[in-house]
Design a protein around this motif. Structure first.
Motif, PDB file in Angstrom:
ATOM      1  N   SER A 157       0.833  -1.214   0.000  1.00 47.82           N
ATOM      2  CA  SER A 157       0.000   0.000   0.000  1.00 47.82           C
ATOM      3  C   SER A 157       0.859   1.253   0.000  1.00 47.82           C
ATOM      4  CB  SER A 157      -0.892   0.042   1.243  1.00 47.82           C
ATOM      5  OG  SER A 157      -1.907  -0.897   1.129  1.00 47.82           O
ATOM      6  N   ALA A 158       1.980   1.164   0.696  1.00 39.52           N
ATOM      7  CA  ALA A 158       2.823   2.355   0.866  1.00 39.52           C
ATOM      8  C   ALA A 158       3.769   2.564  -0.307  1.00 39.52           C
ATOM      9  CB  ALA A 158       3.619   2.216   2.156  1.00 39.52           C
ATOM     10  N   SER A 159       3.739   1.627  -1.292  1.00 40.05           N
ATOM     11  CA  SER A 159       4.786   1.680  -2.320  1.00 40.05           C
ATOM     12  C   SER A 159       4.374   2.383  -3.613  1.00 40.05           C
ATOM     13  CB  SER A 159       5.271   0.262  -2.641  1.00 40.05           C
ATOM     14  OG  SER A 159       5.800  -0.320  -1.472  1.00 40.05           O
ATOM     15  N   GLY A 160       3.116   2.764  -3.716  1.00 38.89           N
ATOM     16  CA  GLY A 160       2.685   3.539  -4.883  1.00 38.89           C
ATOM     17  C   GLY A 160       2.922   2.843  -6.211  1.00 38.89           C
ATOM     18  N   ILE A 161       2.667   1.529  -6.242  1.00 38.81           N
ATOM     19  CA  ILE A 161       2.938   0.787  -7.483  1.00 38.81           C
ATOM     20  C   ILE A 161       1.666   0.667  -8.311  1.00 38.81           C
ATOM     21  CG2 ILE A 161       3.707  -1.416  -8.458  1.00 38.81           C
ATOM     22  CD1 ILE A 161       5.087  -1.908  -5.701  1.00 38.81           C
ATOM     23  N   TYR A 162       1.738   1.092  -9.566  1.00 36.45           N
ATOM     24  CA  TYR A 162       0.662   0.812 -10.516  1.00 36.45           C
ATOM     25  C   TYR A 162       1.038  -0.510 -11.173  1.00 36.45           C
ATOM     26  CZ  TYR A 162      -1.968   0.768 -14.842  1.00 36.45           C
ATOM     27  OH  TYR A 162      -2.775   0.386 -15.871  1.00 36.45           O
ATOM     28  N   ALA A 163       0.307  -1.565 -10.848  1.00 39.75           N
ATOM     29  CA  ALA A 163       0.751  -2.903 -11.282  1.00 39.75           C
ATOM     30  C   ALA A 163       0.011  -3.405 -12.510  1.00 39.75           C
ATOM     31  CB  ALA A 163       0.614  -3.875 -10.127  1.00 39.75           C
ATOM     32  N   GLY A 164      -0.487  -2.459 -13.329  1.00 38.92           N
ATOM     33  CA  GLY A 164      -1.137  -2.884 -14.575  1.00 38.92           C
ATOM     34  C   GLY A 164      -0.140  -3.155 -15.685  1.00 38.92           C
ATOM     35  N   SER A 165       1.030  -2.528 -15.605  1.00 43.55           N
ATOM     36  CA  SER A 165       1.975  -2.677 -16.723  1.00 43.55           C
ATOM     37  C   SER A 165       3.365  -3.087 -16.235  1.00 43.55           C
ATOM     38  CB  SER A 165       2.095  -1.351 -17.482  1.00 43.55           C
ATOM     39  OG  SER A 165       2.899  -0.438 -16.774  1.00 43.55           O
ATOM     40  N   TRP A 166       4.071  -3.791 -17.119  1.00 37.45           N
ATOM     41  CA  TRP A 166       5.447  -4.193 -16.820  1.00 37.45           C
ATOM     42  C   TRP A 166       6.341  -2.971 -16.685  1.00 37.45           C
ATOM     43  CZ3 TRP A 166       7.633  -8.819 -15.643  1.00 37.45           C
ATOM     44  CH2 TRP A 166       9.024  -8.848 -15.635  1.00 37.45           C
ATOM     45  N   LEU A 167       6.121  -1.998 -17.578  1.00 33.74           N
ATOM     46  CA  LEU A 167       6.962  -0.799 -17.585  1.00 33.74           C
ATOM     47  C   LEU A 167       6.998  -0.144 -16.204  1.00 33.74           C
ATOM     48  CD1 LEU A 167       8.542   1.421 -19.143  1.00 33.74           C
ATOM     49  CD2 LEU A 167       6.327   2.532 -19.544  1.00 33.74           C
ATOM     50  N   GLU A 168       5.821  -0.068 -15.585  1.00 34.11           N
ATOM     51  CA  GLU A 168       5.736   0.655 -14.313  1.00 34.11           C
ATOM     52  C   GLU A 168       5.971  -0.225 -13.089  1.00 34.11           C
ATOM     53  OE1 GLU A 168       2.098   3.561 -14.944  1.00 34.11           O
ATOM     54  OE2 GLU A 168       2.187   1.876 -16.339  1.00 34.11           O
ATOM     55  N   ALA A 169       5.917  -1.530 -13.266  1.00 36.46           N
ATOM     56  CA  ALA A 169       5.948  -2.385 -12.065  1.00 36.46           C
ATOM     57  C   ALA A 169       6.741  -3.663 -12.304  1.00 36.46           C
ATOM     58  CB  ALA A 169       4.520  -2.726 -11.662  1.00 36.46           C
ATOM     59  N   ALA A 170       7.808  -3.603 -13.120  1.00 38.31           N
ATOM     60  CA  ALA A 170       8.511  -4.835 -13.514  1.00 38.31           C
ATOM     61  C   ALA A 170       8.830  -5.732 -12.312  1.00 38.31           C
ATOM     62  CB  ALA A 170       9.785  -4.469 -14.281  1.00 38.31           C
TER      63      ALA A 170
END
Ligand SMILES: Cc1ncc(COP(=O)(O)O)c(C=O)c1O
Length: 450
Positions: A97-110
């Protein structure tokens, strides 16, 4: 509002201390419920122009609102499908929750997607899926089933050169979870009810009869249950899969609850045939000890799912052109939390053997409770448990007696158990998937029925 003030740091410590206090106290109280009127009276208005401030808002949560929630991870939460996240999974969820990860794409959340994929591939390998199988974590089994069935229909439509039947159909049994009927409503397709055998199972033979009775060639998918929710029964996946292969039908296995038992090597033969499915789901927030909400959705051929689910828009074109593994492409979603990570972290910390052991523990408790039920003259076990669902009858009880028994258990904070119906007749139902549920606790619950 933004920025870490001294007050916010204090709040952070209080929140963490509450989490730890809950984890130290074994068991945490079962909790309760309240009406909206009672809560309004107790809590007062919480949304105000000036804000309550951190400590007051937290106080209202801790003292007034949280007690009106039920701890689904309590050892005597035995209703519906319980919940039993590991401590480390819960703690890691805070970090997600605290990590601000958008996990829809590899680019943003590899890094996050790689870790989620490790967990997905472990599940796929347990099911005997090919190495290039894949999918995504979605909020729950309901969305997992819907997403798989949408991919199934798109695949069928492509195979048929875009020609649609008058009404598409899905074949499944009446034991299938209610989310399958909901998916059919959302997709606007019809359900064919395949009658179950004497053991409440969907079988290949029954499926053939049902398919042959519908000659309009409109079935695009068959849904089998690997642990049907009400009775815990596993459909005859091998014979159902053989029919699906022969007739070129997509087989989706709903293992939201039961497929977790694949983690216990001894249980794998019970799921023979799942390796032939086109898709399956299993919810880590059920028997794989992760916090809500998390469903693993796996496809044999993820390209089919991608063709069905990938969204295209001017602002997404650059992302799509990269041709990377974007979890958003495999279900009905786009923005997503990396909800597979708490499960991944717990698996990484504890190892898969610990998962096998925890599931074996709950299965052993279930077998002992089944023995206990058989030994009590006033109870009748209705189905030999294959997984960890126990359904049984109390001699002489009508539906109201089960209801008042359940209400009494809840009101006294003893346990949370809900009645059900088996072939239309009222019965008691207990589900054990918390490794911290001792046999003695369930014996105490059974005593209340004497
Ligand atoms: C077999 C099965 N499928 C689907 C679901 C729906 O899952 P969720 O509640 O995660 O949407 C459940 C929930 O209990 C289930 O047991």
């Amino acid at each position: 509002m933004h920025g870490l003030t001294n007050e916010t740091e204090l709040l952070a410590r209080q929140v963490l201390e509450l989490v730890l206090a809950r984890q130290r106290q074994d068991p945490w109280p079962l909790g309760g419920t309240a009406t909206a009127e009672e809560l309004t009276k107790r809590v007062g208005p919480t949304i105000t122009p000036a804000g309550l401030g951190g400590s007051e808002a937290l106080r209202r949560w801790v003292e007034e609102l949280a007690p009106a929630t039920v701890a689904a991870d309590h050892p005597r939460y035995l209703a519906f499908i319980p919940h039993a996240p590991t401590e480390v999974a819960v703690l890691f969820d805070l970090l997600v929750s605290a990590s601000g990860i958008y996990a829809g794409s590899w680019l943003e959340a590899a890094g996050a997607v790689h870790a989620e994929n490790e967990a997905l591939h472990w599940l796929a390998s347990l099911a005997g899926f090919p190495a290039d199988a894949g999918g995504a974590f979605v909020p729950g089994g309901t969305l997992g089933n819907l997403s798989a069935l949408h991919a199934a229909r798109q695949t069928a439509l492509t195979r048929r050169g875009g020609v649609r039947p008058a009404r598409w159909q899905i074949a499944t049994s009446a034991e299938a979870h209610s989310s399958i009927a909901q998916a059919a409503r959302v997709l606007d397709v019809d359900l064919i009810d395949v009658p179950v055998d004497a053991s409440h199972r969907l079988t290949g033979a029954r499926l053939i009869d049902a398919l042959d009775a519908h000659t309009d060639d409109a079935v695009f998918a068959v849904v089998a249950s690997a642990g049907a929710t009400n009775l815990g029964v596993i459909d005859d996946l091998a014979t159902v899969a053989a029919v699906c292969r022969e007739r070129d039908l997509w087989l989706h296995v709903d293992g939201a609850y039961g497929l977790a038992a694949l983690a216990a090597p001894r249980m794998r033969p019970a799921f023979a045939g799942v390796e032939l499915a086109d898709s399956f789901i299993v919810d880590p927030h059920k028997w794989l000890f992760a916090p809500y909400d998390s469903c693993a959705l796996l496809y044999r051929d993820p390209q089919q799912a991608r063709a069905a689910h990938s969204q295209s828009a001017a602002y997404l074109d650059t992302l799509n052109a990269r041709n990377e593994w974007n979890p958003a492409d495999y279900a009905v979603h786009l923005s997503r939390r990396a909800r597979g990570l708490p499960f991944w972290f717990s698996l990484a910390v504890h190892g898969t053997d610990a998962y096998a052991e925890a599931i074996e523990t709950t299965l052993a408790v279930t077998r002992q409770v089944a023995e206990d039920i058989r030994a009590r003259p006033y109870l009748e076990l209705l189905i030999e448990p294959e997984l960890s669902v126990l359904v049984f009858r109390r001699q002489g009880w009508a539906a109201e007696d089960y209801d008042s028994w359940s209400a009494r258990l809840f009101a006294t904070g003893t346990a949370f158990a809900m009645p059900t119906r088996v072939r239309g007749e009222p019965a008691a139902r207990i589900v054990i998937l918390n490794p911290r549920t001792p046999v003695a606790d369930i014996a105490m619950v059974l005593d209340t029925m004497s």
